[in-house]
Each structure stands twice: as structure tokens, then as C-alpha cells.
Design an enzyme around this catalytic site. Sequence first.
Site, PDB file in Angstrom:
ATOM      1  N   GLU A 155       0.826  -1.215   0.000  1.00 58.32           N
ATOM      2  CA  GLU A 155       0.000   0.000   0.000  1.00 58.32           C
ATOM      3  C   GLU A 155       0.862   1.268   0.000  1.00 58.32           C
ATOM      4  OE1 GLU A 155      -4.132  -1.546   2.083  1.00 58.32           O
ATOM      5  OE2 GLU A 155      -2.657  -0.523   3.352  1.00 58.32           O
ATOM      6  N   GLU A 313      -6.883  -7.308  -0.981  1.00 60.33           N
ATOM      7  CA  GLU A 313      -7.387  -7.188   0.387  1.00 60.33           C
ATOM      8  C   GLU A 313      -8.818  -6.689   0.376  1.00 60.33           C
ATOM      9  OE1 GLU A 313      -5.261  -4.812   3.215  1.00 60.33           O
ATOM     10  OE2 GLU A 313      -3.286  -5.541   2.596  1.00 60.33           O
TER      11      GLU A 313
END
Length: 457
Positions: A155, A313
Site C-alpha cells: 500500500e 485485500e
Amino acid sequence: MSTHRPWPIDVPGIGYGGDYNPEQWPLDIQLEDIELMREAGVSLLSVAIFSWAQLERQEGVYTFEWLDAVMDRLHQAGIRVALATATASPPPWLTRRHPEILPRTADGTMLHQGGRQSYAVPSPVFRQYAVRMTRAMAERYRDHPALALWHVDNELGCHVPHDHSESAALAFRSWLEKRYTTIDDLNDAWGTAFWSQRYDTFEEILPPLAAPTFVNPTQQLDFARFSSDEQLAHYRALRDVLREISPRVPTTTNFMMSTGNKWVDYFSWSADMDVVANDHYLIASDPEAHIELAFAADLSRGVAGGAPWMLMEHSTSAVNWQPRNRSKNPGEMLCNSLTHVARGADAVMFFQWRQSAAGSEKYHSAMVPHAGRDTDVFRDTVELGRCLKALEPVRGRRPAVTRRAVGSGAAWYVGHAAEPAGHGAAGRDGAGGGRCRGRGGRPPPRDRSRPPPRRER
């Protein structure tokens, strides 16, 4: 953009799994994990994302043995691995030895060790250590039979989309000089005749730091562009090491494409990804969260150029980081997951496999909750595995699309970069502008493509 992207090696059907953090658990729990993974039909796991401090406890002293055992067990169970570079959070010994790698905010506050992502992406010192760790991982596991995919960092830009350290200032000046060539061209583009802001040399320019009033909006815009490019440069540096050592293993990193993330130009990153991956979480306070989910999935497919992509995710139930965190309703997790599949995802993954017993995310849901196997959440985990197994024939297929949206989601960060600069943009509806609704309030699939490239000076 080519749509012929490599797909993780030997992952049958639609990939299914999540982040796996075995270093948090004793061996008996790790062995139980394998049994439960088989029951749920797990085929792909992200491993070692936040393991740097476990793998390199002292500088240059590696302890790979525990990860060797994890990789071997997963291979024996027929589960493939998206192995991380382990660089998502530097270990405490590194930030203590080199505090200059810590990021700074616009008001000069240093962001210290104790959370995660405590590094300044433009720091050459951090880059050196991250490249070295990536090389160590690649050399250790390049030939491991469980390895399907390299997961670079994690991320990028999530917690520190903009760094204002001295390293960032130096890199920003270099970026500006390449973009504008001359200081006169920069002054013209930034409108520095206003408020006595004219620069005589590039050395006079700083990142947009805290100021008495609105900071030059074009300076903010260029800093947003620079910051996105600098995060991509960090990805490329680690990716290039992986390609050098294991050229046949695809690489990716997990994007955060949604209406809430405006600081990364993912369309400009797309060509560097072998597989486009996205993380997506519903916002509990949004009464139309299902529409935002559809937008994010369409945007993921658009960034992938229409090729299959990965949902790397999402959550089985409640998260822990919003002002209000609600559990998902019966059937909601299944509906969320299959909506992503219907819009082009060829892998469905979660944060995380087993709910943590400690740390900041111990109240974040997982595929195996604190109460274990005899729970509605785990029964839903097993049911989703059965559904995805039945949907194997749809892998690689593109959804039927009747409309195309050009520009929605490609450069929304550009429009938002000047929000604080007196432009009255507060409250704008994120990346997508207005939301599209179809029959029953559910939006039809819509291709989202990049607008024409911005004109360069």
C-alpha cells in the site's frame, strides 16, 4: 496498454486467500492454519509483508529459517505464495541508526517508529536498505516451488502520501528541473508573480510546507504529481531487483483504488505492474457503499487495461480504523466478493487469514476470527471458497460493458491537489464525481479508461 499480463503461476481457477502472518503465532496454531486453509479452499496467500524485523533482527544478520518452514508447509498443502519484499515497515534498529529516513509532515513534524510505514520514500539511505532486503528475499526464495508472485512493499503512499523531509526537497527540485528545464518556465507555470513568490533558482524551492495562508496551488499540484512519481520510483527500484534475480516471477504491489484515495495516479503506474492488484474496504458511514465498491472494481479493471486483476485485500466483516466499525450483515461478505469477481477480479483475498491477538489491528476481522472455526465468519469463509471453486470457468473473462467513462478516476488526485488553496472544492464526491445507478440501485459495469495525457510544457 497490453492486456496480456502474466498471471500468478499455477494458481488454479480464481485465487483465494489473504495476508498470512504466521510469525504472530506458535507452531501449533500454524499447523492448525494449514488444516483450516484446506477446509476453506485457500490457494494463494500474501506472506512476510511486515516481517523485516523478524527476518533481519540486526543489520546484516538474517533469520530465514522460520520463513523457510512456512513456505515449505504451504507448498506441501498446495498453496501458492505472493511473497513480500518485507520492506513495508523498517525495523527499529534501522530508524534508530538512521533517523534521517523518517518522514516529515508539512509542519516539520517527524513521524517516528511505533506504527508502520515509518520511512521517507525519497530517502536514498532507506532506498539502499530496502533494495538490500529485497535482494536478500529474492536470492533466498527465487527457486522455491511455492513462489507464485512478488508482492512489493505494501500500500505505497497509504500513510505518508507526501513526505516533506530534506530528502524530499532535494528530489522535488530535481523533478521540477526535469519538468520545466528553466526557472522562468516554472515561474510562468506557477504564476509566481502573485504574492511575491518569484524564484531565482531551483535551489530556492521547497515542498509546500505549512504557511501563513494558502500555498501556491500549482506548487501543491506539482508536489502531488512528484509524490506519486516518487512512490512509483521506489516500486521500480525494488521490482528491478526481483526481475534481475527471478525474471519469470511476476511482480505487483497492492493499490488502494477507491473514491477515498486521491494521491496516487494509478493509471501512470499500470504499465509497471505484471498483475494489477487492489485493496478495497467499505466505509461504514456510506449508505451507498455498494455503489462505491462497484466503482472501485471498475476502476481496477480500467487501470489493468481490461485484463484480469486481483482483489488483494478486503474484509470478512468489521474493520478497526474507521470512526464507526460495523460487522457485515449475513451474506454481505459473499456479495462483496462476488461483485469484484463479476467486474473482472481473478483473485479474492482478505486482510487477513487469522485475526491478530495483539497490535493495532486485533479488532480487524479476518477469515479465521478470534473464536475460531465454529463461527459464522469462518463458515462464510468456507462457503466463499466453494463458490469460487464453482466459478473457475469465468476466470479470465471480461464483464459485459455497455458504457465507457473516460477520465473518471484517472487524475482525480490532480483536481484535489489544490483543495486547500482557496478553490472551494471541499466535499466533492471523490474520484468518481456522480455515482451511476442501474436497476435496483446497483450500477452496471462500466469501463473506466485514462483520459488523454496532460500537456507538458
